[in-house]
Enzyme design. Structure first.
Site, mmCIF file in Angstrom:
data_model
loop_
_atom_site.group_PDB
_atom_site.id
_atom_site.type_symbol
_atom_site.label_atom_id
_atom_site.label_comp_id
_atom_site.label_asym_id
_atom_site.label_seq_id
_atom_site.Cartn_x
_atom_site.Cartn_y
_atom_site.Cartn_z
ATOM 1 N N GLY A 60 -89.081 68.931 96.977
ATOM 2 C CA GLY A 60 -88.147 68.111 96.095
ATOM 3 C C GLY A 60 -86.682 68.452 96.433
ATOM 4 O O GLY A 60 -86.294 69.491 96.524
ATOM 5 N N GLU A 61 -85.976 67.268 96.248
ATOM 6 C CA GLU A 61 -84.402 67.505 96.495
ATOM 7 C C GLU A 61 -83.865 67.894 95.155
ATOM 8 O O GLU A 61 -82.687 68.501 95.223
ATOM 9 C CB GLU A 61 -83.982 66.001 96.751
ATOM 10 C CG GLU A 61 -84.046 65.420 98.051
ATOM 11 C CD GLU A 61 -83.469 64.169 98.173
ATOM 12 O OE1 GLU A 61 -82.653 63.628 97.272
ATOM 13 O OE2 GLU A 61 -83.314 63.581 99.320
ATOM 14 N N GLN A 66 -82.944 75.003 98.152
ATOM 15 C CA GLN A 66 -84.128 75.589 98.835
ATOM 16 C C GLN A 66 -84.680 74.523 100.021
ATOM 17 O O GLN A 66 -85.030 74.975 100.987
ATOM 18 C CB GLN A 66 -85.084 75.402 97.869
ATOM 19 C CG GLN A 66 -86.565 75.646 98.170
ATOM 20 C CD GLN A 66 -87.341 75.590 96.917
ATOM 21 O OE1 GLN A 66 -87.923 76.781 96.432
ATOM 22 N NE2 GLN A 66 -88.170 74.549 96.503
ATOM 23 N N SER A 80 -88.314 69.272 85.409
ATOM 24 C CA SER A 80 -88.492 70.519 85.845
ATOM 25 C C SER A 80 -89.333 71.480 84.994
ATOM 26 O O SER A 80 -89.363 70.960 83.512
ATOM 27 C CB SER A 80 -87.171 71.431 85.827
ATOM 28 O OG SER A 80 -87.177 72.617 85.534
ATOM 29 N N HIS A 110 -93.671 66.705 90.789
ATOM 30 C CA HIS A 110 -94.646 66.841 91.756
ATOM 31 C C HIS A 110 -95.505 66.013 92.293
ATOM 32 O O HIS A 110 -96.053 65.576 93.389
ATOM 33 C CB HIS A 110 -95.858 68.286 91.229
ATOM 34 C CG HIS A 110 -94.889 69.376 90.896
ATOM 35 N ND1 HIS A 110 -94.613 69.926 89.678
ATOM 36 C CD2 HIS A 110 -94.028 70.264 91.650
ATOM 37 C CE1 HIS A 110 -94.112 71.159 89.692
ATOM 38 N NE2 HIS A 110 -93.778 71.381 91.005
ATOM 39 N N ARG A 144 -88.961 74.291 83.844
ATOM 40 C CA ARG A 144 -88.135 74.885 82.767
ATOM 41 C C ARG A 144 -87.571 74.203 81.773
ATOM 42 O O ARG A 144 -87.131 74.737 80.716
ATOM 43 C CB ARG A 144 -87.282 75.640 83.593
ATOM 44 C CG ARG A 144 -87.583 76.997 84.489
ATOM 45 C CD ARG A 144 -86.623 77.611 85.235
ATOM 46 N NE ARG A 144 -87.144 78.704 85.632
ATOM 47 C CZ ARG A 144 -87.461 79.100 87.003
ATOM 48 N NH1 ARG A 144 -86.933 78.089 88.022
ATOM 49 N NH2 ARG A 144 -87.987 80.067 87.797
ATOM 50 N N ASP A 186 -84.427 70.863 94.246
ATOM 51 C CA ASP A 186 -84.028 72.349 94.507
ATOM 52 C C ASP A 186 -83.298 72.088 96.071
ATOM 53 O O ASP A 186 -83.842 72.482 96.973
ATOM 54 C CB ASP A 186 -85.128 73.372 94.634
ATOM 55 C CG ASP A 186 -85.559 73.623 93.363
ATOM 56 O OD1 ASP A 186 -85.047 74.138 92.586
ATOM 57 O OD2 ASP A 186 -86.964 72.741 93.043
ATOM 58 N N HIS A 237 -95.823 68.526 87.280
ATOM 59 C CA HIS A 237 -95.214 67.367 86.531
ATOM 60 C C HIS A 237 -94.998 66.201 87.247
ATOM 61 O O HIS A 237 -95.379 66.074 88.485
ATOM 62 C CB HIS A 237 -93.980 67.990 85.653
ATOM 63 C CG HIS A 237 -93.181 68.613 86.687
ATOM 64 N ND1 HIS A 237 -92.343 67.974 87.695
ATOM 65 C CD2 HIS A 237 -92.460 69.807 86.548
ATOM 66 C CE1 HIS A 237 -91.648 68.867 88.289
ATOM 67 N NE2 HIS A 237 -91.685 70.139 87.689
HETATM 68 O O1 PAF Z 1 -90.021 74.875 94.440
HETATM 69 C C1 PAF Z 1 -90.919 75.817 94.121
HETATM 70 O O2 PAF Z 1 -91.655 75.542 93.370
HETATM 71 C C2 PAF Z 1 -91.006 77.212 94.895
HETATM 72 O O3 PAF Z 1 -89.774 77.721 95.244
HETATM 73 C C3 PAF Z 1 -91.855 76.976 96.412
HETATM 74 C C4 PAF Z 1 -91.201 76.240 97.270
HETATM 75 C C5 PAF Z 1 -93.319 76.572 96.012
HETATM 76 C C6 PAF Z 1 -91.966 78.472 96.779
HETATM 77 O O4 PAF Z 1 -92.597 79.352 95.953
#
Ligand code: PAF
Length: 291
Positions: free
Chosen positions: A156-157, A162, A194, A46, A196, A159, A43
């Site tokens: 991405g920020e 992450q 997102s 990305h 989701r 997440d 999306h």
């Molecule tokens: O952010 C995501 O889409 C996932 O957590 C990632 C970093 C591709 C790992 O599977």
């Protein structure tokens, strides 16, 4: 080995061996490489990652792999949207050079037994609500970084936890890639884009921007000197009043160590992060505390 499938100008490879052959040719030409790890369902968020990757390096690899190990038993692994043809066209239109789309057995062959845990950073915020999630993310991201050995990897920020976990992982394991964070892309009403969001009903979609609105107000109050725990508690009430079913957390933390902030100090960058459930969908968001 079979030659890579193509979608327009984009090559699609499914094995680590084929990925490495491509990379070897690019490296021989002196090209730099940026990796954009994704789980597909691509999306606008990305698209911003791919654009940042193009600015950072000569060649852009997008990985598309719905990683089973980062989904809990009651999460949406089976239902997660998958449309590889659409993802390939999306990457192709944005000038990516290669899509790496391995199957589960390529990433996790029989007998796979290794797991990577980034201690501390994964224990707060989303950690307790998604047991095992960050171990799954850390393990698959470590594999992708080892397989691709990019100069830069782009996340991405949105997440944010992450992103911080991946930065620490790359540093601790000397993976060599610079980890680039890209600001969250939002809908006009503030909702973070997102995959989701597709799960939201029309009513839920109307309520959803309340999460970002509450975080923005909270960050401004904290920047103005309000005690963070009280401001976060007020945000929790506001998110519930807007119609969310429950709030996992609203927290203000320092950006690097994710340590809780009590009173904001402009010398230490901080963010307000939250996760909340709207109907059956769990949404996350975060905003910086701008002095
Ligand atoms: O952010 C995501 O889409 C996932 O957590 C990632 C970093 C591709 C790992 O599977």
């Amino acid at each position: 080995m079979s030659s890579p499938a193509t979608a327009g100008g984009l090559a699609v490879v499914r094995t680590v061996a084929a990925l490495r052959l491509r990379l070897r040719d690019w490296r021989a030409d002196g090209d730099t490489v940026a990796l954009v790890p994704t789980m597909g369902a691509l999306h606008a968020g990305h698209a911003a990652l791919i654009e940042a990757a193009h600015r950072a390096a000569d060649r852009v690899v997008v990985s598309v792999f719905v990683n089973p190990t980062q989904f809990g038993a009651n999460e949406d692994f089976a239902a997660y949207p998958r449309d590889e043809g659409r993802d390939a066209a999306f990457c192709d239109e944005r000038g990516a050079d290669l899509m790496f789309a391995p199957g589960v057995t390529e990433m996790y062959p029989d007998g796979f037994a290794t797991s990577i845990r980034v201690a501390g950073l994964t224990e707060g915020l989303c950690g307790p609500f998604r047991p095992g999630h960050f171990d799954g993310v850390a393990t698959v991201v470590a594999k992708l970084l080892i397989q691709t050995a990019p100069d830069t990897a782009v996340f991405g920020e949105k997440d944010f936890q992450q992103l911080v976990v991946v930065r620490r992982l790359a540093r601790d394991l000397d993976l060599g890639a610079a980890i680039l964070g890209v600001p969250t892309v939002r809908e006009a009403d503030g909702l973070a884009v997102s995959s989701r969001n597709a799960y939201l009903s029309a009513d839920e979609r109307r309520i959803a921007p309340a999460l970002n609105a509450a975080l923005r107000t909270t960050a401004a109050r904290i920047a103005g000197g309000a005690p963070a725990p009280e401001a976060c508690d007020a945000a929790r009430q506001r998110i519930l009043a807007a119609g969310f079913a429950s709030v996992d957390y609203v927290s203000c933390v320092e950006e690097e160590a994710l340590a809780p902030v009590t009173v904001f100090d402009a010398a230490r960058p901080a963010r307000v992060l939250a996760a909340a459930r709207l109907g059956r969908t769990r949404l996350i968001d975060n905003v910086p505390v701008n002095p």
